[in-house]
Each structure stands twice: as C-alpha cells, then as structure tokens.
Design a protein around this motif. Sequence first.
Motif, PDB file in Angstrom:
ATOM      1  N   GLU A  91      -5.993  15.203  11.309  1.00 36.75           N
ATOM      2  CA  GLU A  91      -5.079  14.966  10.192  1.00 36.75           C
ATOM      3  C   GLU A  91      -4.539  13.535  10.203  1.00 36.75           C
ATOM      4  OE1 GLU A  91      -4.410  16.776   7.423  1.00 36.75           O
ATOM      5  OE2 GLU A  91      -6.026  18.013   8.200  1.00 36.75           O
ATOM      6  N   SER A  92      -4.234  13.019  11.382  1.00 37.74           N
ATOM      7  CA  SER A  92      -3.695  11.655  11.435  1.00 37.74           C
ATOM      8  C   SER A  92      -4.769  10.642  11.026  1.00 37.74           C
ATOM      9  CB  SER A  92      -3.149  11.330  12.826  1.00 37.74           C
ATOM     10  OG  SER A  92      -4.178  11.364  13.790  1.00 37.74           O
ATOM     11  N   ALA A  93      -6.024  10.889  11.394  1.00 35.22           N
ATOM     12  CA  ALA A  93      -7.103   9.981  10.986  1.00 35.22           C
ATOM     13  C   ALA A  93      -7.329  10.064   9.476  1.00 35.22           C
ATOM     14  CB  ALA A  93      -8.383  10.293  11.739  1.00 35.22           C
ATOM     15  N   LYS A  94      -7.238  11.276   8.912  1.00 37.78           N
ATOM     16  CA  LYS A  94      -7.365  11.427   7.461  1.00 37.78           C
ATOM     17  C   LYS A  94      -6.257  10.660   6.756  1.00 37.78           C
ATOM     18  CE  LYS A  94      -9.551  15.975   7.532  1.00 37.78           C
ATOM     19  NZ  LYS A  94      -9.366  17.401   7.222  1.00 37.78           N
ATOM     20  N   SER A  95      -5.048  10.761   7.288  1.00 37.26           N
ATOM     21  CA  SER A  95      -3.914  10.032   6.703  1.00 37.26           C
ATOM     22  C   SER A  95      -4.155   8.528   6.771  1.00 37.26           C
ATOM     23  CB  SER A  95      -2.619  10.389   7.419  1.00 37.26           C
ATOM     24  OG  SER A  95      -2.308  11.738   7.208  1.00 37.26           O
ATOM     25  N   ASP A  96      -4.724   8.052   7.880  1.00 33.56           N
ATOM     26  CA  ASP A  96      -5.004   6.631   8.023  1.00 33.56           C
ATOM     27  C   ASP A  96      -6.046   6.177   7.000  1.00 33.56           C
ATOM     28  OD1 ASP A  96      -4.658   4.095   9.360  1.00 33.56           O
ATOM     29  OD2 ASP A  96      -6.682   4.419  10.171  1.00 33.56           O
ATOM     30  N   VAL A  97      -7.092   6.987   6.791  1.00 35.25           N
ATOM     31  CA  VAL A  97      -8.113   6.656   5.793  1.00 35.25           C
ATOM     32  C   VAL A  97      -7.481   6.617   4.409  1.00 35.25           C
ATOM     33  CG1 VAL A  97     -10.171   7.554   4.621  1.00 35.25           C
ATOM     34  CG2 VAL A  97     -10.097   7.467   7.110  1.00 35.25           C
ATOM     35  N   MET A  98      -6.615   7.562   4.116  1.00 32.84           N
ATOM     36  CA  MET A  98      -5.971   7.591   2.794  1.00 32.84           C
ATOM     37  C   MET A  98      -5.067   6.373   2.605  1.00 32.84           C
ATOM     38  SD  MET A  98      -5.450  11.630   2.201  1.00 32.84           S
ATOM     39  CE  MET A  98      -4.628  11.365   0.660  1.00 32.84           C
ATOM     40  N   ARG A  99      -4.368   5.963   3.654  1.00 32.55           N
ATOM     41  CA  ARG A  99      -3.517   4.777   3.569  1.00 32.55           C
ATOM     42  C   ARG A  99      -4.373   3.548   3.296  1.00 32.55           C
ATOM     43  NH1 ARG A  99      -2.890   0.973   6.652  1.00 32.55           N
ATOM     44  NH2 ARG A  99      -3.766   1.967   8.496  1.00 32.55           N
ATOM     45  N   GLN A 100      -5.493   3.411   4.005  1.00 31.67           N
ATOM     46  CA  GLN A 100      -6.405   2.278   3.794  1.00 31.67           C
ATOM     47  C   GLN A 100      -6.945   2.284   2.361  1.00 31.67           C
ATOM     48  OE1 GLN A 100      -9.581   1.894   6.744  1.00 31.67           O
ATOM     49  NE2 GLN A 100      -8.283   3.037   8.181  1.00 31.67           N
ATOM     50  N   LEU A 101      -7.307   3.472   1.887  1.00 31.88           N
ATOM     51  CA  LEU A 101      -7.843   3.579   0.531  1.00 31.88           C
ATOM     52  C   LEU A 101      -6.781   3.189  -0.497  1.00 31.88           C
ATOM     53  CD1 LEU A 101     -10.002   4.289  -1.516  1.00 31.88           C
ATOM     54  CD2 LEU A 101      -9.322   6.699  -1.290  1.00 31.88           C
ATOM     55  N   LYS A 102      -5.577   3.643  -0.303  1.00 35.99           N
ATOM     56  CA  LYS A 102      -4.502   3.297  -1.245  1.00 35.99           C
ATOM     57  C   LYS A 102      -4.326   1.786  -1.315  1.00 35.99           C
ATOM     58  CE  LYS A 102       0.291   4.107  -2.402  1.00 35.99           C
ATOM     59  NZ  LYS A 102       1.559   4.709  -2.064  1.00 35.99           N
ATOM     60  N   VAL A 103      -4.300   1.127  -0.176  1.00 35.57           N
ATOM     61  CA  VAL A 103      -4.161  -0.335  -0.146  1.00 35.57           C
ATOM     62  C   VAL A 103      -5.329  -0.984  -0.878  1.00 35.57           C
ATOM     63  CG1 VAL A 103      -4.199  -2.358   1.380  1.00 35.57           C
ATOM     64  CG2 VAL A 103      -2.749  -0.389   1.947  1.00 35.57           C
ATOM     65  N   TRP A 104      -6.552  -0.515  -0.586  1.00 43.61           N
ATOM     66  CA  TRP A 104      -7.732  -1.095  -1.229  1.00 43.61           C
ATOM     67  C   TRP A 104      -7.694  -0.914  -2.744  1.00 43.61           C
ATOM     68  CZ3 TRP A 104     -11.987   0.442  -4.125  1.00 43.61           C
ATOM     69  CH2 TRP A 104     -13.020  -0.493  -4.207  1.00 43.61           C
ATOM     70  N   LEU A 105      -7.355   0.293  -3.206  1.00 43.61           N
ATOM     71  CA  LEU A 105      -7.291   0.552  -4.654  1.00 43.61           C
ATOM     72  C   LEU A 105      -6.237  -0.323  -5.324  1.00 43.61           C
ATOM     73  CD1 LEU A 105      -7.651   4.439  -4.703  1.00 43.61           C
ATOM     74  CD2 LEU A 105      -9.271   2.778  -5.668  1.00 43.61           C
ATOM     75  N   GLU A 106      -5.094  -0.469  -4.686  1.00 42.60           N
ATOM     76  CA  GLU A 106      -4.031  -1.312  -5.261  1.00 42.60           C
ATOM     77  C   GLU A 106      -4.476  -2.774  -5.334  1.00 42.60           C
ATOM     78  OE1 GLU A 106      -0.754  -0.255  -2.722  1.00 42.60           O
ATOM     79  OE2 GLU A 106      -0.113   1.347  -4.100  1.00 42.60           O
ATOM     80  N   GLU A 107      -5.240  -3.236  -4.359  1.00 43.52           N
ATOM     81  CA  GLU A 107      -5.749  -4.616  -4.381  1.00 43.52           C
ATOM     82  C   GLU A 107      -6.769  -4.828  -5.485  1.00 43.52           C
ATOM     83  OE1 GLU A 107      -7.300  -5.120  -0.441  1.00 43.52           O
ATOM     84  OE2 GLU A 107      -5.316  -5.562   0.416  1.00 43.52           O
ATOM     85  N   GLN A 108      -7.466  -3.782  -5.887  1.00 45.69           N
ATOM     86  CA  GLN A 108      -8.522  -3.899  -6.909  1.00 45.69           C
ATOM     87  C   GLN A 108      -7.983  -3.923  -8.325  1.00 45.69           C
ATOM     88  OE1 GLN A 108     -11.632  -4.476  -5.590  1.00 45.69           O
ATOM     89  NE2 GLN A 108     -10.361  -4.353  -3.761  1.00 45.69           N
ATOM     90  N   ARG A 109      -6.780  -3.441  -8.535  1.00 46.76           N
ATOM     91  CA  ARG A 109      -6.246  -3.348  -9.906  1.00 46.76           C
ATOM     92  C   ARG A 109      -5.958  -4.673 -10.506  1.00 46.76           C
ATOM     93  NH1 ARG A 109      -1.921   1.143 -10.719  1.00 46.76           N
ATOM     94  NH2 ARG A 109      -0.619  -0.329  -9.694  1.00 46.76           N
TER      95      ARG A 109
END
Length: 195
Positions: free
Chosen positions: A177-195
């Motif tokens: 679960e903690s690794a999934k949360s880390d992947v989701m955090r990374q994805l959120k940052v990446w998506l926000e950078e792409q906008r």
Amino acid sequence: AYLLNAASRLDAQATVATASKYLDHAKPGVRLAAGCVVYQHGDRAAGRRALAGALARGTYSDLGLHDVLAAVRALVAVGRPEDLDVARVIFTRDYFEEASESDRAPVVAAFGDKAGPGPFPFYLRQIGNTRTDGGSTSYQEGKPPQRRTFAQDAAREFLESPLGKRSGIAWLADETESAKSDVMRQLKVWLEEQR
C-alpha cells in the motif's frame, strides 16, 4: 447513425449528400455519424462543426464508442490544431467521465501523442478521489488478493495507457500500500507538470 456508417463504406461520396441533411440533427449520435462522413469525404469545415456540436452535447448514453472512436480518429488523422481541439472536447464531457475503462482506453489510445493535456485533469481528479466504494480486486494463484481503491484503479489505467507510459512511472500490481501511494504521488506530480 449505423446506416450512414455502413453506406459510407460502400459509397462514401454518395453518402455525403445524405449525411449533410443530418449535420444539425437533434440526436448527438446521428449528428456525430453524419459529421464524420461529411468531415472525411466532403466539406471538412461543415463536418467539423457537426462533430464539435455532437461531442459537446452528447453524453455517454447517446454516443456509441464506435462513433466516438471514428470521429476522434478522423480528426486526429488530419491533425490540424482546430481538429485536435474538437477531438479533445471528449475529455471534458460526461462521455469520458461515465465511460468504463474499456471505453476510455481506446479513446485515449486513438490520440496517440496528440492528446495534449486533454485527459490529465480527468486522471488528476480520479487519483485524488477518496471514494471507499468501487475499486477492484485481482487474484493470482498462490498470492493474496490485490485490492485497489477507485483512485488506484484510475492510476493503473492511466499508467498502462500509451500516454501514461510516457511518464516513466510503472504500476505494479503486487506493490505494498505504501508503494502504491508513492506511485500515485509521483503520478500526481507528473500530471500536474504536464498541464
């Protein structure tokens, strides 16, 4: 809509005259099919206007996946900015919000590298979703069931798409679960950078 699609495969030029009569049809699905025929085989500007109207007004309940994909593929194939703007409307509509993953995935894939930031706001909303209902469970022999929340399912869906693979972030089903949360955090940052 089905008749226009079938007729256009038999004689596209002859179908343009008939399809032109339906460019302003009240039903978005009919307008979408007519617009696609006219856009591909006749007056591109008139077809684009009909496609824009249908995609802007149509909902998941009245636009079929086949017709949405045909419209997106036609617009993306030409690829002019005005065509891509019309195609990207699908990302802001109920169609994309209400569609299942199996309907969303081919729409995202149809854009190839031309989606721009279109789907990013949708996926940002989904991975930020705190719903406790929904989600999925996957089973593999000899392993405990893997439970994913609604937000984790959205992250996996995006990361497994051609567009998501550009992020360089991988989704692994057996993560803690903690690794999934880390992947989701990374994805959120990446998506926000792409906008």
